[in-house]
Design a protein around this motif. Structure first.
Motif, PDB file in Angstrom:
ATOM      1  N   GLN A 104      -7.345  -9.167   8.431  1.00 52.70           N
ATOM      2  CA  GLN A 104      -6.113  -7.635   8.978  1.00 52.70           C
ATOM      3  C   GLN A 104      -6.895  -7.535  10.126  1.00 52.70           C
ATOM      4  N   ASP A 235      -3.174  -1.323   5.591  1.00 54.08           N
ATOM      5  CA  ASP A 235      -1.873  -1.944   6.205  1.00 54.08           C
ATOM      6  C   ASP A 235      -2.131  -3.832   6.057  1.00 54.08           C
ATOM      7  N   GLY A 238       1.992  -4.777   4.191  1.00 52.55           N
ATOM      8  CA  GLY A 238       2.746  -4.437   4.699  1.00 52.55           C
ATOM      9  C   GLY A 238       3.867  -5.225   4.484  1.00 52.55           C
ATOM     10  N   SER A 239       4.444  -6.414   4.613  1.00 52.04           N
ATOM     11  CA  SER A 239       4.826  -7.097   4.213  1.00 52.04           C
ATOM     12  C   SER A 239       5.642  -7.536   3.076  1.00 52.04           C
ATOM     13  N   GLU A 240       4.573  -7.340   2.164  1.00 46.91           N
ATOM     14  CA  GLU A 240       4.971  -6.987   1.118  1.00 46.91           C
ATOM     15  C   GLU A 240       5.546  -6.056  -0.245  1.00 46.91           C
ATOM     16  N   ASP A 242       7.796  -4.559   2.349  1.00 44.11           N
ATOM     17  CA  ASP A 242       8.889  -4.218   3.029  1.00 44.11           C
ATOM     18  C   ASP A 242       9.993  -5.300   2.327  1.00 44.11           C
ATOM     19  N   ALA A 243       9.071  -6.330   2.051  1.00 48.12           N
ATOM     20  CA  ALA A 243       9.547  -7.548   0.943  1.00 48.12           C
ATOM     21  C   ALA A 243      10.193  -6.081  -0.461  1.00 48.12           C
ATOM     22  N   ARG A 245       8.306  -6.738  -2.973  1.00 44.22           N
ATOM     23  CA  ARG A 245       7.312  -7.638  -3.762  1.00 44.22           C
ATOM     24  C   ARG A 245       6.406  -6.310  -5.032  1.00 44.22           C
TER      25      ARG A 245
END
Length: 317
Positions: A104, A235, A238-240, A242-243, A245
């Motif tokens: 990370q 942290d 974050g992408s999961e 935002d998407a 999921r």
């Protein structure tokens, strides 16, 4: 008693066989046997005994192995300190990080550091918290990135970064969540995040179904697939989030504050402090007490740590 004999004995202690130690050290098996025999004569007590096809340390050997590791670690630490004092930008830096920190935090930090200081000799050890703190205690690492240092470790906190642990899950698991009734996916025993999750559930006397997965990435993927909820660093997902999921579950007592710590020994080398200054320039990192290494590479007001509670404050891993 020589450094080579100590290295041979430690290799034998780690691997449990003459053949494996020889392979690790790129020497012959007879050279390993001769070195251990010579060390045994020097000490006057048996260090190993045969067990099946391998070797097992005697009680004396097990006791001596810990000291041998510390002696070798101090020698490496001394070399690093000397090289760093002569030219911090051409010194050596032995980093150790728990798995989550390595995944990370470190990739961008190491890339930017190498771009600025290409002649620093970097090594990185990645492992569970017990392993990385043991490396620091044995002088086998110059700087550890992990959660809070354990009680009794002679260490100096040089930088901190905020970190929140949250419970996440697939959207359909968030509705109707209860700590005891919803399945959990977890890291393996020995992980700091696992210790925090276990402590959280124990405080609530909850014993939900648990599925143990072998890495932080597997836990996140398992939670996104709907296998259960998971306690993770915000942290790291974050992408999961935002998407869509994953979602942050409204769990009682959350989030948990488990900051990252960059921790060195009692006398960090100039090259170690070079990396710490680079760390303090990165977003989110700050020196403990609002101060840190000065421009000459000297520690100014880093905090010496004495102890901490175990499971609930173990921090991420």
């Amino acid at each position: 008693m020589t450094e080579a004999r100590l290295r041979t004995f430690v290799a034998l202690a780690d691997t449990g066989s003459v053949r494996a130690a020889a392979r690790r050290l790129y020497v012959t098996e007879s050279a390993v046997s001769a070195a251990v025999a010579a060390l045994t004569r020097d000490l006057g007590v048996p260090l190993v005994r045969k067990e099946g096809r391998g070797l097992r340390l005697t009680a004396a050997g097990a006791a001596y192995a810990g000291y041998a590791r510390q002696v070798l670690g101090l020698l490496e630490e001394g070399r690093a300190a000397a090289r760093g004092a002569a030219d911090p930008g051409r010194g050596t830096l032995r980093l150790a990080a728990v798995t989550t920190a390595a995944d990370q935090l470190l990739p961008e930090l190491l890339a930017s550091f190498r771009e600025r200081w290409p002649d620093v000799e970097l090594t990185l050890e990645v492992g569970p918290r017990r392993q990385v703190w043991s490396s620091l205690a044995a002088h086998e690492a110059d700087l550890v990135l992990a959660g809070r240092p354990p009680a009794g470790l002679a260490a100096t906190v040089l930088a901190r970064r905020p970190n929140e642990l949250v419970v996440v899950g697939a959207p359909h698991l968030a509705d109707g969540f209860t700590p005891a009734g919803t399945p959990w996916v977890m890291r393996e025993p020995g992980s700091g995040t696992r210790a925090s999750a276990d402590a959280y559930l124990a405080e609530r006397e909850a014993s939900p179904p648990r599925l143990v997965l072998g890495s932080n990435g597997a836990v996140i993927a398992g939670a996104a697939a709907g296998l259960g909820v998971a306690l993770v660093s915000r942290d790291a997902v974050g992408s999961e989030l935002d998407a869509g999921r994953l979602v942050v579950v409204d769990a009682p007592g959350m989030p948990l504050d488990r900051p990252w710590h960059a921790v060195g020994g009692a006398a960090p080398s100039a090259t170690t402090l070079l990396f710490v200054r680079h760390l303090l320039d990165a977003p989110g990192w700050s020196a403990p007490g609002g101060s840190g290494p000065d421009r000459n590479g000297h520690e100014s007001a880093a905090e010496a740590t004495g102890g901490s509670r175990a499971a609930p404050t173990a921090g991420p891993d």
